[in-house]
Write a protein that holds these residues in place. Structure first.
Motif, PDB file in Angstrom:
ATOM      1  N   ALA A   1     149.139 -18.971   9.481  1.00  0.00           N
ATOM      2  CA  ALA A   1     149.671 -20.297   9.329  1.00  0.00           C
ATOM      3  C   ALA A   1     149.758 -20.093  10.571  1.00  0.00           C
ATOM      4  CB  ALA A   1     150.953 -20.234   8.327  1.00  0.00           C
ATOM      5  N   GLN A   2     150.568 -19.408  11.247  1.00  0.00           N
ATOM      6  CA  GLN A   2     150.741 -19.242  12.960  1.00  0.00           C
ATOM      7  C   GLN A   2     150.096 -19.024  13.719  1.00  0.00           C
ATOM      8  OE1 GLN A   2     152.417 -16.946  10.861  1.00  0.00           O
ATOM      9  NE2 GLN A   2     154.529 -18.058  10.302  1.00  0.00           N
ATOM     10  N   ASN A   3     148.932 -18.472  13.072  1.00  0.00           N
ATOM     11  CA  ASN A   3     147.662 -17.984  13.998  1.00  0.00           C
ATOM     12  C   ASN A   3     146.117 -18.943  13.435  1.00  0.00           C
ATOM     13  OD1 ASN A   3     145.565 -17.345  16.268  1.00  0.00           O
ATOM     14  ND2 ASN A   3     146.543 -15.390  16.273  1.00  0.00           N
ATOM     15  N   PRO A   4     145.641 -19.594  12.841  1.00  0.00           N
ATOM     16  CA  PRO A   4     144.904 -20.519  12.729  1.00  0.00           C
ATOM     17  C   PRO A   4     143.395 -19.801  12.494  1.00  0.00           C
ATOM     18  CG  PRO A   4     145.654 -22.063  13.883  1.00  0.00           C
ATOM     19  CD  PRO A   4     146.198 -20.999  14.097  1.00  0.00           C
ATOM     20  N   GLN A   5     143.324 -19.085  14.016  1.00  0.00           N
ATOM     21  CA  GLN A   5     141.879 -18.890  14.391  1.00  0.00           C
ATOM     22  C   GLN A   5     141.678 -17.444  14.265  1.00  0.00           C
ATOM     23  OE1 GLN A   5     140.233 -20.369  16.108  1.00  0.00           O
ATOM     24  NE2 GLN A   5     138.170 -19.764  16.172  1.00  0.00           N
ATOM     25  N   GLY A   6     142.808 -17.047  14.004  1.00  0.00           N
ATOM     26  CA  GLY A   6     143.122 -15.532  14.339  1.00  0.00           C
ATOM     27  C   GLY A   6     142.116 -14.583  14.711  1.00  0.00           C
ATOM     28  N   GLY A   7     141.722 -13.211  15.184  1.00  0.00           N
ATOM     29  CA  GLY A   7     141.286 -12.825  16.501  1.00  0.00           C
ATOM     30  C   GLY A   7     141.636 -11.713  17.142  1.00  0.00           C
ATOM     31  N   ILE A   8     142.391 -11.248  18.424  1.00  0.00           N
ATOM     32  CA  ILE A   8     142.705 -10.050  18.734  1.00  0.00           C
ATOM     33  C   ILE A   8     144.072 -10.553  19.545  1.00  0.00           C
ATOM     34  CG2 ILE A   8     142.257  -8.140  20.172  1.00  0.00           C
ATOM     35  CD1 ILE A   8     139.245  -8.871  19.195  1.00  0.00           C
ATOM     36  N   VAL A   9     145.499  -9.893  19.494  1.00  0.00           N
ATOM     37  CA  VAL A   9     146.126 -10.404  20.283  1.00  0.00           C
ATOM     38  C   VAL A   9     146.478  -8.755  21.004  1.00  0.00           C
ATOM     39  CG1 VAL A   9     148.583 -10.774  19.888  1.00  0.00           C
ATOM     40  CG2 VAL A   9     146.767 -11.905  17.995  1.00  0.00           C
TER      41      VAL A   9
END
Length: 103
Positions: free
Chosen positions: A51-59
């Motif tokens: 919900a906070q990061n709908p794209q996902g990926g590398i943080v």
């Protein structure tokens, strides 16, 4: 064991891959003798979409670094200093060894 570095202190990394970096202590783990320093020891964390990061990926995220690799920055001299303890006015306070002032 009494730690000489607390949350909110400004520290410099004295050893390791991030030697010379400075930052503010965000969190201290007293059991493991480690601290998280702002902007130092960044690691890549792979995240699933949520919900906070709908794209996902590398943080990029700060990881723990051992307290022995950190030195407190003296506010007066802007140089790394060792920390001592004294009793002043009936209270135990941290003292900068370089400027002999209360931290």
């Amino acid at each position: 064991m009494k730690l000489k570095i607390k949350t909110g202190d400004t520290v410099r990394v004295m050893a390791g891959d991030h030697k010379g970096s400075e930052g503010k202590v965000l969190r201290v783990d007293r059991e493991k003798n480690k601290a998280i320093v702002e902007g130092v020891n960044l690691v890549s964390k792979h995240t699933k979409p949520n919900a906070q990061n709908p794209q996902g990926g590398i943080v990029k995220k700060e990881a723990f670094i051992h307290i022995s690799n950190l030195a407190l920055i003296d506010a007066k001299t802007k140089q790394p200093t060792r920390v001592g303890f004294e009793v002043r006015d009936g209270k135990k306070v941290r003292i900068s060894k370089k400027s002999n002032e209360v931290i």
